[in-house]
Design an enzyme around this catalytic site. Structure first.
Site, PDB file in Angstrom:
ATOM      1  N   PHE A 198      -3.319  -3.718  -2.645  1.00 59.53           N
ATOM      2  CA  PHE A 198      -3.138  -2.272  -2.689  1.00 59.53           C
ATOM      3  C   PHE A 198      -2.605  -1.866  -4.047  1.00 59.53           C
ATOM      4  CE2 PHE A 198      -2.720  -3.424   1.754  1.00 59.53           C
ATOM      5  CZ  PHE A 198      -3.534  -2.502   2.366  1.00 59.53           C
ATOM      6  N   ASP A 199      -3.073  -0.745  -4.542  1.00 64.05           N
ATOM      7  CA  ASP A 199      -2.521  -0.144  -5.747  1.00 64.05           C
ATOM      8  C   ASP A 199      -1.325   0.684  -5.293  1.00 64.05           C
ATOM      9  OD1 ASP A 199      -1.888   1.174  -8.064  1.00 64.05           O
ATOM     10  OD2 ASP A 199      -3.704   2.376  -8.133  1.00 64.05           O
ATOM     11  N   MET A 200      -0.159   0.090  -5.390  1.00 65.57           N
ATOM     12  CA  MET A 200       1.048   0.738  -4.881  1.00 65.57           C
ATOM     13  C   MET A 200       1.379   2.023  -5.654  1.00 65.57           C
ATOM     14  SD  MET A 200       2.074  -1.099  -2.351  1.00 65.57           S
ATOM     15  CE  MET A 200       3.774  -0.648  -2.073  1.00 65.57           C
TER      16      MET A 200
END
Length: 102
Positions: free
Chosen positions: A26-28
């Site tokens: 995930f691209d936090m």
């Protein structure tokens, strides 16, 4: 999110084959965290203000990603916190902004 993960788990375990490892990434930043929430804090710094904030914020994010990708490509991994700090330092230098850690 949990419904999504449960669906993936069910489909992997019911396909009749041996399960293969699954990795989810995930691209936090920007996806889970609201990075625009820094806007007010940056605007309150006298050397940044409302005029420089959008440009500094954009450059900071851009450099943060660039540093992360470049270091990974060169096999010189550093934690995201280091890339974030280096990108902020660079951005502040470009805009002649002074921020402190307090």
């Amino acid at each position: 999110m949990s419904r999504f993960l449960n669906t993936i788990t069910r489909s992997l375990s019911t396909n009749g084959h041996k399960s293969t490892p699954l990795t989810l990434a995930f691209d936090m930043y920007g996806t889970v965290f609201d990075v625009s929430g820094l806007r007010a804090m940056l605007q309150s710094v006298s050397s940044i203000g409302k005029e420089k904030e959008p440009h500094l914020n954009s450059l900071w994010r851009s450099k943060q990603l660039e540093y992360t990708f470049r270091r990974a490509t060169m096999n010189q991994y550093l934690p995201m916190s280091c890339c974030t700090r280096d990108a902020l330092d660079y951005s502040c230098n470009v805009f002649k902004a002074q921020v402190s850690e307090s």
